[in-house]
Scaffold this motif. Structure first.
Motif, PDB file in Angstrom:
ATOM      1  N   LEU A  16      35.152  44.786  33.580  1.00  0.00           N
ATOM      2  CA  LEU A  16      34.190  44.221  34.670  1.00  0.00           C
ATOM      3  C   LEU A  16      34.448  42.832  34.614  1.00  0.00           C
ATOM      4  N   GLU A  17      35.025  41.886  33.436  1.00  0.00           N
ATOM      5  CA  GLU A  17      35.374  40.655  33.910  1.00  0.00           C
ATOM      6  C   GLU A  17      36.777  40.643  34.766  1.00  0.00           C
ATOM      7  N   SER A  18      37.511  41.619  34.656  1.00  0.00           N
ATOM      8  CA  SER A  18      38.744  41.652  35.885  1.00  0.00           C
ATOM      9  C   SER A  18      38.010  41.700  37.052  1.00  0.00           C
ATOM     10  N   LEU A  19      37.140  42.563  37.396  1.00  0.00           N
ATOM     11  CA  LEU A  19      36.216  42.490  38.532  1.00  0.00           C
ATOM     12  C   LEU A  19      35.918  41.399  39.199  1.00  0.00           C
ATOM     13  N   LEU A  20      35.235  40.656  38.018  1.00  0.00           N
ATOM     14  CA  LEU A  20      34.557  39.297  38.280  1.00  0.00           C
ATOM     15  C   LEU A  20      35.599  38.259  38.385  1.00  0.00           C
ATOM     16  N   GLU A  21      36.767  37.992  37.939  1.00  0.00           N
ATOM     17  CA  GLU A  21      37.770  37.117  38.354  1.00  0.00           C
ATOM     18  C   GLU A  21      38.309  37.547  39.682  1.00  0.00           C
ATOM     19  N   MET A  22      38.337  38.734  40.096  1.00  0.00           N
ATOM     20  CA  MET A  22      38.756  39.092  41.570  1.00  0.00           C
ATOM     21  C   MET A  22      37.805  38.723  42.554  1.00  0.00           C
ATOM     22  N   GLY A  23      36.657  38.299  42.026  1.00  0.00           N
ATOM     23  CA  GLY A  23      35.843  37.632  43.170  1.00  0.00           C
ATOM     24  C   GLY A  23      34.588  38.649  43.716  1.00  0.00           C
ATOM     25  N   PHE A  24      34.465  39.813  42.589  1.00  0.00           N
ATOM     26  CA  PHE A  24      33.369  40.847  43.254  1.00  0.00           C
ATOM     27  C   PHE A  24      32.107  40.316  42.590  1.00  0.00           C
ATOM     28  N   ASP A  25      31.136  40.664  43.334  1.00  0.00           N
ATOM     29  CA  ASP A  25      29.747  40.319  42.655  1.00  0.00           C
ATOM     30  C   ASP A  25      29.521  41.056  41.435  1.00  0.00           C
ATOM     31  N   ARG A  26      28.846  40.484  40.609  1.00  0.00           N
ATOM     32  CA  ARG A  26      28.618  41.146  39.272  1.00  0.00           C
ATOM     33  C   ARG A  26      27.797  42.462  39.617  1.00  0.00           C
ATOM     34  N   ASN A  27      26.782  42.454  40.204  1.00  0.00           N
ATOM     35  CA  ASN A  27      25.828  43.517  40.481  1.00  0.00           C
ATOM     36  C   ASN A  27      26.653  44.628  40.830  1.00  0.00           C
ATOM     37  N   ARG A  28      27.508  44.526  41.790  1.00  0.00           N
ATOM     38  CA  ARG A  28      28.596  45.798  42.498  1.00  0.00           C
ATOM     39  C   ARG A  28      29.651  45.853  41.207  1.00  0.00           C
ATOM     40  N   ALA A  29      30.099  44.944  40.426  1.00  0.00           N
ATOM     41  CA  ALA A  29      31.030  45.263  39.690  1.00  0.00           C
ATOM     42  C   ALA A  29      30.610  46.208  38.312  1.00  0.00           C
ATOM     43  N   GLU A  30      29.206  46.004  38.003  1.00  0.00           N
ATOM     44  CA  GLU A  30      28.638  46.656  36.920  1.00  0.00           C
ATOM     45  C   GLU A  30      28.436  48.130  37.585  1.00  0.00           C
ATOM     46  N   LYS A  31      28.135  48.080  38.677  1.00  0.00           N
ATOM     47  CA  LYS A  31      27.633  49.519  39.454  1.00  0.00           C
ATOM     48  C   LYS A  31      29.031  50.367  39.504  1.00  0.00           C
ATOM     49  N   ALA A  32      30.261  49.684  39.844  1.00  0.00           N
ATOM     50  CA  ALA A  32      31.488  50.188  39.703  1.00  0.00           C
ATOM     51  C   ALA A  32      31.921  50.701  38.490  1.00  0.00           C
ATOM     52  N   VAL A  33      31.945  49.755  37.321  1.00  0.00           N
ATOM     53  CA  VAL A  33      32.174  50.492  36.078  1.00  0.00           C
ATOM     54  C   VAL A  33      31.546  51.562  35.519  1.00  0.00           C
ATOM     55  N   MET A 107      42.452  36.739  32.111  1.00  0.00           N
ATOM     56  CA  MET A 107      43.637  37.286  32.716  1.00  0.00           C
ATOM     57  C   MET A 107      44.764  36.238  33.133  1.00  0.00           C
ATOM     58  N   SER A 108      45.936  36.790  32.907  1.00  0.00           N
ATOM     59  CA  SER A 108      47.033  35.843  33.182  1.00  0.00           C
ATOM     60  C   SER A 108      47.268  35.795  34.899  1.00  0.00           C
ATOM     61  N   GLU A 109      48.286  35.160  34.975  1.00  0.00           N
ATOM     62  CA  GLU A 109      48.492  34.900  36.472  1.00  0.00           C
ATOM     63  C   GLU A 109      49.185  36.053  36.993  1.00  0.00           C
ATOM     64  N   ASP A 110      50.097  36.636  36.088  1.00  0.00           N
ATOM     65  CA  ASP A 110      50.812  37.831  36.887  1.00  0.00           C
ATOM     66  C   ASP A 110      49.820  38.891  36.809  1.00  0.00           C
ATOM     67  N   GLU A 111      48.758  39.285  35.821  1.00  0.00           N
ATOM     68  CA  GLU A 111      47.869  40.339  35.813  1.00  0.00           C
ATOM     69  C   GLU A 111      46.819  40.107  37.240  1.00  0.00           C
ATOM     70  N   LYS A 112      46.687  38.674  37.287  1.00  0.00           N
ATOM     71  CA  LYS A 112      45.822  38.589  38.518  1.00  0.00           C
ATOM     72  C   LYS A 112      46.554  38.868  40.105  1.00  0.00           C
ATOM     73  N   LEU A 113      47.736  38.657  40.039  1.00  0.00           N
ATOM     74  CA  LEU A 113      48.728  39.086  41.228  1.00  0.00           C
ATOM     75  C   LEU A 113      48.716  40.663  41.329  1.00  0.00           C
ATOM     76  N   GLU A 114      49.024  41.169  40.075  1.00  0.00           N
ATOM     77  CA  GLU A 114      49.290  42.690  40.113  1.00  0.00           C
ATOM     78  C   GLU A 114      47.901  43.490  40.685  1.00  0.00           C
ATOM     79  N   LEU A 115      46.867  42.763  40.326  1.00  0.00           N
ATOM     80  CA  LEU A 115      45.291  43.310  40.658  1.00  0.00           C
ATOM     81  C   LEU A 115      45.209  43.161  42.219  1.00  0.00           C
TER      82      LEU A 115
END
Length: 310
Positions: A16-33, A107-115
């Motif tokens: 969930l936190e990874s999706l939030l850091e990528m800019g997804f809305d919390r409501n949508r991220a929670e639904k996805a998880v 997440m680290s910068e590398d992890e963010k880049l990978e995502l």
């Protein structure tokens, strides 16, 4: 059991936190998880991209019963907190808080880049899939259009065939009608020839008029001769090109019989309308005159008619 629930919750919070850091809305991220069963960031991203245009994507998320994001796990954790607190008093320094904090490390910068790279790949795959679907849709549309064009062409061909058949039928009926008129004229001519002793055909008969009886001598005696009644009339018709036709008709036949005879045996162009007239005295016969007998029109026992264009 409690440790297993905490591990599952930590895994969910990480996705969930990874999706939030990528800019997804919390409501949508929670639904996805929740809808991917916490199978990882990649499955969650696939679900988000596939359902981003759903009409209810931004409606408030209601976790299903038993889901760890607000369901059974949280209630169990809440109900067991007093016992965990009692346990913590006797076992201080067991490291549970450290594990909880470590699960929330950004997440680290590398992890963010990978995502981000993974997201770009997924988006490219999705665009390629949509392009393929559009091409298939266009292919089906063109195929449908070709089928409609073939059906339309077949209907036009059928209509044209029906029209051609109708015209041929009309021409055949007209030809048969003309043949019937010719046959009738030939029969009438044959009957007249048999009646008058097998004389030659009317067309070759002499065009001269029969000799009139000489007037009675003034010195003759007896009652005046009675006027002779004629039941036939010899008609001579002058055509437009100067040629003539001669035929014998019944005195009671209408003038239309003469016109039909001219139409069949004359050399007038097909379809050209014409009328008949008497030269001396000049009289143009109308359509009403065509229904009158030759005797009533004064064309018995003989007459000369002229063909004239209408």
């Amino acid at each position: 059991m409690e440790m297993l629930l905490q591990l599952v919750k930590m895994a969910e919070l990480t996705t969930l936190e990874s999706l939030l850091e990528m800019g997804f809305d919390r409501n949508r991220a929670e639904k996805a998880v929740a809808n991917t069963g916490n199978q990882g960031i990649e499955q969650a991203m696939d679900w988000l991209m596939e359902h981003e245009n759903d009409p209810d994507i931004d409606e408030p998320f209601v976790p299903p019963v038993g889901n760890v994001l607000g369901g059974e796990a949280d209630s169990q954790s809440t109900t067991e907190q007093p016992s965990l607190a009692d346990t913590a008093e006797g076992t201080a320094g067991d490291g549970s808080c450290d594990n909880d904090d470590s699960a929330r490390i950004p997440m680290s910068e590398d992890e963010k880049l990978e995502l981000e790279e993974l997201m770009r790949v997924k988006q490219a795959e999705r665009r390629e899939r949509e392009r393929a679907e559009e091409l298939e849709h266009e292919k089906q549309r063109r195929k449908h259009g070709q089928e409609l064009q073939q059906i339309r062409q077949k209907l036009q061909d059928d209509d044209m065939k029906k029209l051609t058949d109708q015209r041929m039928k009309e021409k055949m009926e007209d030809k048969m009608a003309r043949q019937r008129v010719k046959d009738k004229i030939a029969r009438d001519r044959e009957e007249r020839a048999q009646k008058f002793g097998g004389g030659g055909p009317p067309s070759t008969a002499a065009s001269s008029q029969p000799a009139q009886p000489s007037p009675p001598s003034p010195t003759s005696h007896g009652p005046p001769p009675t006027k002779k009644e004629y039941d036939e009339s010899r008609i001579q018709v002058r055509m437009l090109d100067g040629s003539t036709l001669t035929a014998v008709f019944k005195a009671q036949e209408p003038l239309a019989a003469v016109r039909v005879y001219v139409q069949v045996n004359g050399n007038t162009p097909e379809g050209q309308d014409f009328t008949l007239l008497s030269p001396y005295p000049r009289h143009v016969y109308t359509e009403l005159d065509m229904e009158k007998p030759l005797k009533e029109l004064g064309l018995v026992p003989s007459a000369v008619l002229v063909v004239a264009k209408k």
